[in-house]
Design an enzyme around this catalytic site. Structure first.
Site, PDB file in Angstrom:
ATOM      1  N   ALA A 194       1.013  -1.117  -0.035  1.00 15.10           N
ATOM      2  CA  ALA A 194       0.103  -0.046  -0.043  1.00 15.10           C
ATOM      3  C   ALA A 194       1.124   1.271   0.155  1.00 15.10           C
ATOM      4  O   ALA A 194       2.084   1.191   0.501  1.00 15.10           O
ATOM      5  CB  ALA A 194      -0.871  -0.098   1.367  1.00 15.10           C
ATOM      6  N   GLU A 196       4.260  -5.108   7.200  1.00 16.97           N
ATOM      7  CA  GLU A 196       3.685  -4.143   7.816  1.00 16.97           C
ATOM      8  C   GLU A 196       4.104  -3.750   9.386  1.00 16.97           C
ATOM      9  O   GLU A 196       4.101  -2.670   9.768  1.00 16.97           O
ATOM     10  CB  GLU A 196       2.129  -4.295   7.830  1.00 16.97           C
ATOM     11  CG  GLU A 196       1.641  -4.408   6.538  1.00 16.97           C
ATOM     12  CD  GLU A 196       1.430  -5.510   5.647  1.00 16.97           C
ATOM     13  OE1 GLU A 196       2.523  -6.421   5.914  1.00 16.97           O
ATOM     14  OE2 GLU A 196       0.743  -5.597   4.658  1.00 16.97           O
ATOM     15  N   GLU A 207      -0.741  -9.419  -0.493  1.00 19.62           N
ATOM     16  CA  GLU A 207      -2.139  -9.567  -0.456  1.00 19.62           C
ATOM     17  C   GLU A 207      -2.886  -9.586  -1.670  1.00 19.62           C
ATOM     18  O   GLU A 207      -3.830 -10.366  -1.860  1.00 19.62           O
ATOM     19  CB  GLU A 207      -2.937  -8.484   0.570  1.00 19.62           C
ATOM     20  CG  GLU A 207      -2.116  -8.583   2.171  1.00 19.62           C
ATOM     21  CD  GLU A 207      -2.588  -7.542   2.965  1.00 19.62           C
ATOM     22  OE1 GLU A 207      -2.544  -6.312   2.645  1.00 19.62           O
ATOM     23  OE2 GLU A 207      -2.888  -7.803   4.186  1.00 19.62           O
ATOM     24  N   GLY A 259       0.662  -4.948   0.961  1.00 23.30           N
ATOM     25  CA  GLY A 259      -0.537  -5.153   0.058  1.00 23.30           C
ATOM     26  C   GLY A 259      -0.266  -5.767  -1.183  1.00 23.30           C
ATOM     27  O   GLY A 259      -1.302  -6.233  -1.967  1.00 23.30           O
TER      28      GLY A 259
END
Ligand code: HXC
Length: 256
Positions: A64, A130, A110, A107
């Protein structure tokens, strides 16, 4: 300019390419929105039978967008409702193949795990870093990862934030196959072409039942499987597939 591009390497294969190289393809809101829109459109397009998702030759997605999160408060994050955009990917009824070169971090890991098949290049790496930023995975990194690789490998990844190589990912069940870096996209498209040539109703039912069954008790999952199996006998493609076998000819599937 669009940061998510759609191409058609084969008539029935849609290729979604994230192109934001200046930020290592980091997912900002615009990229997420474009991804969701393309997944919805291609998922509904009867011409498209399989999707390939890639970030390019050097990096898949480095997570992200940290710049877009650094100053955000909890309510800002809540109001972004990003899970609704991820949901568009998770709900795609057609098989999705992730073609992963380079970093699939945060992300990005993911995102790859939203796919049904992961083809990774020799130099690819997967990570849920993260924790190093003072947060935790928020789009499946503690859940899809654990379902894919089991508790002990998942815990090691999310608690240390250390990356795993493509070979390690393959060994632990986080990749379907590892190929030479230059072969990642060609191989993903080849697999997509193979799937696109198969009867689409059977393909769609297999994906739906496999995913839904993963989170159901075994008896319920087996019931789901049985019902979908029975349903496919209502399709013309089942009659065609079996008759073609008996006639010793190539079947012609129509998706009916
Ligand atoms: C914003 C990023 C970024 C990211 C890289 N960039 N990753 N920007 N968000 N996730 C930007 C850098 O700031 C830099 O911009 C440019 O891309 C190039 O990055 P470099 O670090 O110079 O490249 P490199 O040396 O090749 O290293 C690549 C990297 C590293 C190892 C991937 O960039 C990195 O560690 N990125 C962060 C990875 C990460 O922590 N991901 C998890 C994010 S949290 P400038 O302007 O300086 O050139 C997350 C939560 C998900 O994903 C939650 C989902 C709901």
């Amino acid at each position: 300019m669009s940061e998510v591009l759609v191409e058609y390497p084969l008539p029935e294969v849609g290729l979604i390419r994230i192109h934001r190289p200046e930020a290592r393809n980091a997912l900002n809101q615009a990229v997420r929105e474009q991804l969701a829109a393309h997944f919805t459109t291609l998922g509904n397009d009867p011409q498209v039978r399989c999707l390939v998702l890639t970030g390019g030759e050097k990096f898949f997605v480095a997570g992200a967008d940290i710049r877009a999160m650094a100053e955000a408060g909890a309510i800002d994050i809540l109001l972004r409702q990003s899970h609704r955009l991820w949901q568009a990917l998770a709900a795609c009824p057609k098989p999705v193949i992730a073609a992963v070169n380079g970093y699939a971090w945060g992300g990005g890991c993911e995102l790859a795990m939203h796919a049904d098949i992961i083809v990774a290049g020799e130099s690819a790496s997967f990570s849920q870093p993260e924790v190093k930023l003072g947060i935790m995975p928020g789009a499946g990194g503690t859940q899809r990862l654990t379902r894919a690789v089991g508790k002990f490998q998942a815990m090691k990844m999310v608690l240390t934030g250390q990356p795993v190589s493509a070979r390690e990912a393959l060994a632990m069940g986080l990749a379907s196959e590892v190929v030479a870096d230059a072969q990642v996209l060609p191989r993903a498209v080849e697999l997509a072409g193979q799937i696109a040539a198969l009867p689409p109703l059977a393909v769609m039912q297999i994906k739906e039942v496999l995913l839904a069954g993963q989170d159901a008790p075994l008896e319920t999952a087996l019931l789901l499987e049985r019902k979908a199996f029975q349903l496919l006998f209502a399709s013309q493609d089942q009659k065609e597939g079996m008759q073609a076998f008996l006639d010793k000819r190539k079947p012609v599937f129509k998706g009916r």
